[in-house]
Write an enzyme that holds these catalytic residues in place. Sequence first.
Site, PDB file in Angstrom:
ATOM      1  N   THR A  31       0.845  -1.203   0.000  1.00 32.88           N
ATOM      2  CA  THR A  31       0.000   0.000   0.000  1.00 32.88           C
ATOM      3  C   THR A  31       0.874   1.244   0.000  1.00 32.88           C
ATOM      4  OG1 THR A  31      -0.225  -0.192   2.394  1.00 32.88           O
ATOM      5  CG2 THR A  31      -2.051  -1.014   1.090  1.00 32.88           C
ATOM      6  N   PHE A  38      -6.907  -4.801  -2.531  1.00 28.17           N
ATOM      7  CA  PHE A  38      -8.132  -5.097  -3.298  1.00 28.17           C
ATOM      8  C   PHE A  38      -9.365  -5.118  -2.406  1.00 28.17           C
ATOM      9  CE2 PHE A  38      -5.401  -8.106  -6.062  1.00 28.17           C
ATOM     10  CZ  PHE A  38      -4.810  -7.020  -6.657  1.00 28.17           C
ATOM     11  N   HIS A 122       0.449 -16.732  -4.233  1.00 29.00           N
ATOM     12  CA  HIS A 122      -0.694 -16.479  -5.118  1.00 29.00           C
ATOM     13  C   HIS A 122      -0.253 -16.198  -6.549  1.00 29.00           C
ATOM     14  CE1 HIS A 122      -3.082 -15.240  -1.260  1.00 29.00           C
ATOM     15  NE2 HIS A 122      -2.880 -16.530  -1.355  1.00 29.00           N
ATOM     16  N   CYS A 130      -0.681 -19.758 -21.407  1.00 29.26           N
ATOM     17  CA  CYS A 130      -1.761 -20.520 -22.027  1.00 29.26           C
ATOM     18  C   CYS A 130      -2.088 -21.699 -21.115  1.00 29.26           C
ATOM     19  CB  CYS A 130      -1.320 -21.020 -23.401  1.00 29.26           C
ATOM     20  SG  CYS A 130      -2.493 -22.213 -24.109  1.00 29.26           S
TER      21      CYS A 130
HETATM   22 ZN   LIG Z   1      -1.398 -22.607 -26.179  1.00 26.86          ZN
END
Ligand SMILES: [Zn+2]
Length: 252
Positions: A31, A38, A122, A130
């Site tokens: 911050t 969030f 996270h 992908c």
């Molecule tokens: Zn791909």
Amino acid sequence: MQQTASALTRAARLVRQAKRILALTGAGISTESGLADFRSPGGLWERFRIVTYPEFLESHEARVEYWSMRRELIPDLLAARPNPAHLGLAELEASGKLTAVVTQNIDGLHQDAGSRNVIELHGSNRTAACLSCGKQWLIEEIQLQLEGGDLNPQCDVCAGLIKPETVSFGQNLPAEALNAAFELAEQCDLVLMIGSSLEVQPAATLPLTAYQAGAKLIFINRTETAYDELAEVLVRDSAGEFMQRLLEACQS
Ligand SMILES: [Zn+2]
């Protein structure tokens, strides 16, 4: 001020005595780099619905919703710069006292500050991949597509879905990072926790694991946590200022 001074003195003593410090950081450390939590009022999660991982996989509309939020978030994440708290942790690592930073943040600011051993529970916003073939992109490349109006970017190799390499709701945490974090918690002799409310698992359990294995705890956090009574030192001040003074105190 009296209390601050004594917290500083006690924290400096703990850091000087420690040999294997583990830092645990959450949204609160960033911050001061201008990144809103969030969850805080006015945060992105008030304006956008949270799209879960199963929804992302199943629905075109959910993906468009997800990427609309990201299109606003990504520039802020990329513009943020590390603050003295991030820099202080990197300095402690360089001095050989700190073994790793375990973070709940996706902003990459620890790496920017110079930290080398960073475990991102996270994931990271810096890259996207992908989901089918694993091809990776820098998030900047995906952001260009989003700004060009493509709110459902697809892989140019296999037409699979692209997603930032962050962990979404309903998505498993990376097992390797999780195991490494708990191993570090068991082996450390001091936990420096900065800016986490310790409400989200597994980060919440890490200080407890360390404590039970014999480590001391320093908590630098604006608000109370459920584990405050275990901490030897509690600091409510600005993490950046406190870290700066802590490092100075350790050197004197
Ligand atoms: Zn791909």
